[in-house]
Design a protein around this motif. Structure first.
Motif, PDB file in Angstrom:
ATOM      1  N   ALA A 147       2.018   2.822   0.047  1.00 28.01           N
ATOM      2  CA  ALA A 147       0.977   2.474   0.738  1.00 28.01           C
ATOM      3  C   ALA A 147       0.644   3.787   1.525  1.00 28.01           C
ATOM      4  CB  ALA A 147       1.545   1.466   2.044  1.00 28.01           C
ATOM      5  N   TYR A 148       1.358   4.595   1.855  1.00 33.46           N
ATOM      6  CA  TYR A 148       0.886   5.760   2.480  1.00 33.46           C
ATOM      7  C   TYR A 148      -0.092   6.667   1.328  1.00 33.46           C
ATOM      8  CZ  TYR A 148       1.207  10.772   3.894  1.00 33.46           C
ATOM      9  OH  TYR A 148       0.845  11.928   4.429  1.00 33.46           O
ATOM     10  N   GLN A 149       0.462   6.680   0.180  1.00 26.83           N
ATOM     11  CA  GLN A 149      -0.305   7.462  -0.857  1.00 26.83           C
ATOM     12  C   GLN A 149      -1.890   6.834  -0.884  1.00 26.83           C
ATOM     13  OE1 GLN A 149       0.163  10.155  -2.304  1.00 26.83           O
ATOM     14  NE2 GLN A 149       2.086  10.604  -0.985  1.00 26.83           N
ATOM     15  N   MET A 150      -1.564   5.503  -1.213  1.00 24.12           N
ATOM     16  CA  MET A 150      -3.035   4.736  -1.182  1.00 24.12           C
ATOM     17  C   MET A 150      -3.943   5.030  -0.085  1.00 24.12           C
ATOM     18  SD  MET A 150      -2.057   1.188  -2.620  1.00 24.12           S
ATOM     19  CE  MET A 150      -3.399   0.445  -2.721  1.00 24.12           C
ATOM     20  N   ASP A 151      -3.436   5.029   1.358  1.00 21.96           N
ATOM     21  CA  ASP A 151      -3.835   5.514   2.277  1.00 21.96           C
ATOM     22  C   ASP A 151      -4.579   6.924   2.371  1.00 21.96           C
ATOM     23  OD1 ASP A 151      -5.361   5.134   4.887  1.00 21.96           O
ATOM     24  OD2 ASP A 151      -3.342   5.367   6.016  1.00 21.96           O
ATOM     25  N   MET A 152      -3.961   7.742   1.859  1.00 22.76           N
ATOM     26  CA  MET A 152      -4.240   9.144   1.761  1.00 22.76           C
ATOM     27  C   MET A 152      -5.391   9.239   0.606  1.00 22.76           C
ATOM     28  SD  MET A 152      -3.439  12.144   2.873  1.00 22.76           S
ATOM     29  CE  MET A 152      -3.163  13.900   2.595  1.00 22.76           C
TER      30      MET A 152
END
Length: 149
Positions: free
Chosen positions: A92-97
């Motif tokens: 989720a963090y990588q997708m948000d980034m």
């Protein structure tokens, strides 16, 4: 005669000062634009890196999730799916980034820090001055001359 020559020199001096000021202003504008372009390129590379990493991590996450789910079903142990939870937070963090609004939220937080917590940004011993740099340079040059002897 001397008065006219002096007046002409004074006018030339003023014109030269205006020209130098104009050139300094142009140089400063160019420097600011160049630095901003470099910052934009670095940000673009960071976002591109995040998107590329997401491709590999997404594949890893999918395979791990599939494997753990199949293993949990075969062995009838739901605990095998536990690693999927922390891995999903990273995904989720990588997708948000890579594709979300993380960069905008970080920018907003940075602006807030600069406005309300500016004292956190101070450098130890303050901003370097010409005198402090010269003092360090002289100390280094005297040390290097000692080592050469």
């Amino acid at each position: 005669m001397g008065f006219l020559l002096s007046k002409s020199m004074d006018q030339n001096f003023r014109k030269q000062q205006e020209f130098m000021l104009h050139n300094a202003r142009l140089q400063m504008e160019r420097q600011i634009l160049m630095q901003n372009q470099m910052r934009e390129r670095q940000m673009a590379m960071q976002i591109a890196w995040s998107r590329e990493f997401l491709k590999y991590y997404g594949t890893f996450f999918g395979l791990v999730t599939l494997g753990l789910t199949v293993g949990a079903i075969k062995k009838k142990r739901l605990a095998l799916c536990a690693p999927v939870v922390p891995l999903s937070f990273v995904l989720a963090y990588q997708m948000d980034m890579a594709y979300g609004t993380l960069v905008y939220r970080m920018k907003g937080e940075a602006e807030s820090i600069m406005d309300s917590e500016h004292d956190r940004l101070d450098i130890p011993h303050g901003v370097p001055t010409f005198e402090s740099i010269e003092k360090a340079r002289r100390a280094k040059s005297s040390l290097s001359s000692l080592f050469e002897k």
